[in-house]
Design a protein around this motif. Sequence first.
Motif, PDB file in Angstrom:
ATOM      1  N   SER A  72       9.733  21.046 -22.349  1.00  0.00           N
ATOM      2  CA  SER A  72       9.796  19.609 -22.608  1.00  0.00           C
ATOM      3  C   SER A  72       8.696  18.838 -21.897  1.00  0.00           C
ATOM      4  O   SER A  72       8.339  17.733 -22.301  1.00  0.00           O
ATOM      5  N   ALA A  73       8.149  19.417 -20.823  1.00  0.00           N
ATOM      6  CA  ALA A  73       7.205  18.691 -19.971  1.00  0.00           C
ATOM      7  C   ALA A  73       5.915  18.315 -20.692  1.00  0.00           C
ATOM      8  O   ALA A  73       5.274  17.329 -20.338  1.00  0.00           O
ATOM      9  N   GLY A  74       5.523  19.064 -21.700  1.00  0.00           N
ATOM     10  CA  GLY A  74       4.311  18.729 -22.439  1.00  0.00           C
ATOM     11  C   GLY A  74       4.481  17.513 -23.330  1.00  0.00           C
ATOM     12  O   GLY A  74       3.533  16.793 -23.609  1.00  0.00           O
ATOM     13  N   ARG A  75       5.690  17.266 -23.778  1.00  0.00           N
ATOM     14  CA  ARG A  75       5.925  16.164 -24.707  1.00  0.00           C
ATOM     15  C   ARG A  75       6.496  14.916 -24.039  1.00  0.00           C
ATOM     16  O   ARG A  75       6.212  13.807 -24.461  1.00  0.00           O
ATOM     17  N   PHE A  76       7.329  15.083 -23.009  1.00  0.00           N
ATOM     18  CA  PHE A  76       8.026  13.950 -22.405  1.00  0.00           C
ATOM     19  C   PHE A  76       7.622  13.756 -20.950  1.00  0.00           C
ATOM     20  O   PHE A  76       7.221  14.698 -20.284  1.00  0.00           O
ATOM     21  N   THR A  77       7.748  12.521 -20.492  1.00  0.00           N
ATOM     22  CA  THR A  77       7.574  12.208 -19.075  1.00  0.00           C
ATOM     23  C   THR A  77       8.841  11.530 -18.589  1.00  0.00           C
ATOM     24  O   THR A  77       9.547  10.892 -19.370  1.00  0.00           O
ATOM     25  N   ILE A  78       9.093  11.662 -17.314  1.00  0.00           N
ATOM     26  CA  ILE A  78      10.262  11.014 -16.727  1.00  0.00           C
ATOM     27  C   ILE A  78       9.822  10.266 -15.475  1.00  0.00           C
ATOM     28  O   ILE A  78       9.037  10.779 -14.678  1.00  0.00           O
ATOM     29  N   ASP A  79      10.286   9.028 -15.350  1.00  0.00           N
ATOM     30  CA  ASP A  79       9.964   8.182 -14.207  1.00  0.00           C
ATOM     31  C   ASP A  79      11.282   7.809 -13.535  1.00  0.00           C
ATOM     32  O   ASP A  79      12.208   7.360 -14.212  1.00  0.00           O
ATOM     33  N   ILE A  80      11.340   7.993 -12.223  1.00  0.00           N
ATOM     34  CA  ILE A  80      12.577   7.769 -11.476  1.00  0.00           C
ATOM     35  C   ILE A  80      12.284   6.851 -10.302  1.00  0.00           C
ATOM     36  O   ILE A  80      11.273   7.002  -9.631  1.00  0.00           O
ATOM     37  N   LYS A  81      13.207   5.935 -10.055  1.00  0.00           N
ATOM     38  CA  LYS A  81      13.106   5.087  -8.864  1.00  0.00           C
ATOM     39  C   LYS A  81      14.412   5.200  -8.102  1.00  0.00           C
ATOM     40  O   LYS A  81      15.485   5.026  -8.673  1.00  0.00           O
ATOM     41  N   THR A  82      14.328   5.510  -6.816  1.00  0.00           N
ATOM     42  CA  THR A  82      15.496   5.549  -5.958  1.00  0.00           C
ATOM     43  C   THR A  82      15.512   4.287  -5.101  1.00  0.00           C
ATOM     44  O   THR A  82      14.529   3.564  -5.030  1.00  0.00           O
ATOM     45  N   SER A  83      16.649   4.037  -4.452  1.00  0.00           N
ATOM     46  CA  SER A  83      16.780   2.840  -3.646  1.00  0.00           C
ATOM     47  C   SER A  83      17.853   3.060  -2.590  1.00  0.00           C
ATOM     48  O   SER A  83      18.611   4.026  -2.655  1.00  0.00           O
ATOM     49  N   ASN A  84      17.908   2.147  -1.640  1.00  0.00           N
ATOM     50  CA  ASN A  84      18.988   2.208  -0.651  1.00  0.00           C
ATOM     51  C   ASN A  84      20.240   1.517  -1.157  1.00  0.00           C
ATOM     52  O   ASN A  84      21.341   1.838  -0.746  1.00  0.00           O
ATOM     53  N   GLU A  85      20.076   0.534  -2.048  1.00  0.00           N
ATOM     54  CA  GLU A  85      21.196  -0.205  -2.626  1.00  0.00           C
ATOM     55  C   GLU A  85      20.882  -0.571  -4.064  1.00  0.00           C
ATOM     56  O   GLU A  85      19.740  -0.668  -4.444  1.00  0.00           O
ATOM     57  N   ALA A  86      21.937  -0.803  -4.832  1.00  0.00           N
ATOM     58  CA  ALA A  86      21.763  -1.257  -6.216  1.00  0.00           C
ATOM     59  C   ALA A  86      21.815  -2.782  -6.223  1.00  0.00           C
ATOM     60  O   ALA A  86      22.871  -3.379  -6.241  1.00  0.00           O
TER      61      ALA A  86
END
Length: 178
Positions: free
Chosen positions: A89-103
Amino acid sequence: MNNPLQIKATDITDASELIDIEKPEQGLELHVGSNVFRNTNGVVKLQGKEQLVLETQPQPLTLLLTMDLYDEQGTRVGHIRRNALSTHSAGRFTIDIKTSNEATPDDSPFVTVADRTTGRTVFEACLMQRRKIRITVGNFYTHKGELVTVSPHYCRIGTGLTLFGDVAESRGNAAAIG
C-alpha cells in the motif's frame, strides 16, 4: 435474614468523606459527517463488512486507524493496520498522523490518508475529545466498489444511501452504515 447484599447504613457527617466512584469509560462516539453513532466499539461496518476501526492510545494521545482500501471494482488495493501502511500500500497511499497531549480544538490528534495517484484525501479523522472522534473527510470505496463520500454535512454510499443528521445508539457494537 442474612442477606449478603444488605448494606449497613452509617452516619456520614462530612460530605468530603464521600467516595466518588469513577464510571467506567463508555464506547467511542463517532461523528460521520453530521451523523452520530454513540457508544460504539470503534468499528465502522459499510454494507455489512467491517472496513475501518478507530482506536485511541492514551500517551501520547493518538488516533489509530485500521482500514481496508478498495477500488471501484471492489478489489482491495491497500491496508492500514494501526496507522502503519502495508508494504504493497505504501507506493499508492500516504498517511499523516498528529499526536497530542490533549484533545483540544487547537491541538487535536488526527490521522489523514491520501492517494498518491489522485492527490485526493481518502480519509481524515480527528479526536475531538478523549472518547469522541469526528470523521471529517471520506472519499473511498466499499468492498462492493461503491464510493463512500463523507463531508461535514452528510455520509453517502454510492447513489442509493445518504445519511444526514441521524443519531444511532450502537450499544457497544459497530457503527453500521448501509
